[in-house]
Write an enzyme that holds these catalytic residues in place. Structure first.
Site, PDB file in Angstrom:
ATOM      1  N   ASP A 111      16.709 -68.082  20.752  1.00  0.00           N
ATOM      2  CA  ASP A 111      15.318 -68.137  21.328  1.00  0.00           C
ATOM      3  C   ASP A 111      14.534 -68.009  22.061  1.00  0.00           C
ATOM      4  OD1 ASP A 111      15.380 -68.138  18.083  1.00  0.00           O
ATOM      5  OD2 ASP A 111      14.455 -70.697  18.538  1.00  0.00           O
ATOM      6  N   GLU A 167       9.154 -62.754  12.456  1.00  0.00           N
ATOM      7  CA  GLU A 167       9.587 -64.225  13.402  1.00  0.00           C
ATOM      8  C   GLU A 167       9.429 -63.340  14.530  1.00  0.00           C
ATOM      9  OE1 GLU A 167      12.097 -66.799  12.013  1.00  0.00           O
ATOM     10  OE2 GLU A 167      14.328 -65.515  13.427  1.00  0.00           O
TER      11      GLU A 167
END
Length: 324
Positions: A33, A203
């Site tokens: 991420d 997401e």
């Protein structure tokens, strides 16, 4: 003769430096991420420490003058500073405002409005921290429009307004942050959280502006599976509408799978773009075996993003000191 030799050695040195490449991953360890940005004369990457949830109670950062040589800054934030966070500190997003650095993060992977956790903020006088708890509680700890409060991206528009774009569970919201990041500002119609979910969204929101257009990118598929990937849309407004154009980053059965949850760097004053993302080596089956990588991101003549070519070599050195 000596001058000629010296000049030749200098050219050889410069050629060697320019030929350097980052390699992928860009630094060792399991990290996911990644939030990539530029502060001053350095590139920065703020990733999630990729491990079982209960071990994810701190974050490291990495800085580089040239995308090739990276320095690790350990434990820039942890749950000794964020007392309400006890697991799953995820997906940092960072902005600088008026000399302060605000590190947004999700924590605790809450499943309903009764659980403690959500999106919080750390603040520091320096990009390498240490970061302290800015609010002493989450900024956002509730579900709105079905969006789990995770995977926040903070976007500054051309008019100076800061937006937070976030959401898991296949729902994405946009909201306006107030001036001191202590809360939210309603839109003109009185709503605070507007859903902008495009087709396929799961997401990992990212937004940037290029040639006056708003590019919205997100991750699709399951983060532990090989089908994790990045898609995008383009609009004339940060509010959308965002109609899915296509996939720009996905697995390559010769390189890696699970490629997604990315961020984007634009070298100031240029049209040079990089995508920073995580992927899983083909030899790994553990979902947490994710590594941070960087490759070039290019556009066609119509402004569409070309499919990203994943590499093991990474990118050439791009010192910010050479950017005018």
């Amino acid at each position: 003769m000596k001058k000629t030799l010296l000049f030749g050695l200098m050219l050889l040195f410069l050629a060697t430096v320019s030929a350097q490449k980052s390699g992928n991953p860009v630094f060792p360890g399991w990290y996911a991420d990644p939030e990539a940005t530029i502060f001053g004369d350095k590139y920065w990457i703020y990733p999630t420490f990729s491990a079982p949830y209960k071990q994810q109670i701190f974050m490291d950062a990495f800085s580089s003058p040239d995308l090739v040589n990276w320095t690790k800054h350990s434990r820039i934030i942890d749950n000794s500073a964020i007392k309400w966070a006890w697991r799953a500190m995820w997906a940092p997003a960072i902005v600088e405002k008026e000399g302060k650095y605000y590190l947004f993060f999700a924590a605790n992977d809450i499943q309903n409005d009764e659980e403690e956790g959500g999106i919080g903020i750390g603040v520091s006088d320096s990009p390498e921290g240490p970061f302290r708890d800015y609010l002493g509680k989450p900024l956002l700890d509730k579900f709105h429009n079905g969006a789990q409060p995770i995977d926040q991206f903070v976007f500054k528009d051309v008019d100076g307004q800061y937006y937070m774009i976030y959401g898991g569970w296949r729902h994405c919201n946009i909201t306006k942050l107030n001036d001191d990041f202590t809360g939210f500002v309603p839109f003109d119609d009185g709503t605070v959280f507007k859903e902008i979910t495009p087709e396929g969204y799961v997401e990992g929101s990212v937004m940037f502006i290029r040639d006056g257009k708003y590019y919205f990118m997100w991750s699709e598929g399951g983060w532990t599976g090989p089908n994790y990937r990045v898609a995008y849309a383009i609009s004339d407004s940060p509010m959308g509408p965002f109609e899915r154009i296509g996939v720009v980053l996905e697995q390559d059965d010769k390189i890696a799978n699970g490629a997604g949850h990315h961020s984007v760097i634009n070298v100031p004053g240029t049209d040079d773009w990089y995508i920073v993302y995580h992927r899983r080596p083909l030899s790994e089956t553990d979902g947490n075996s994710r590594m941070t990588c960087i490759d070039k991101m290019k556009f066609d003549g119509n402004g569409k993003i070309l499919p990203v070519v994943m590499t093991n070599e990474g990118v050439k050195a791009r010192p910010l000191s050479e950017v005018k």
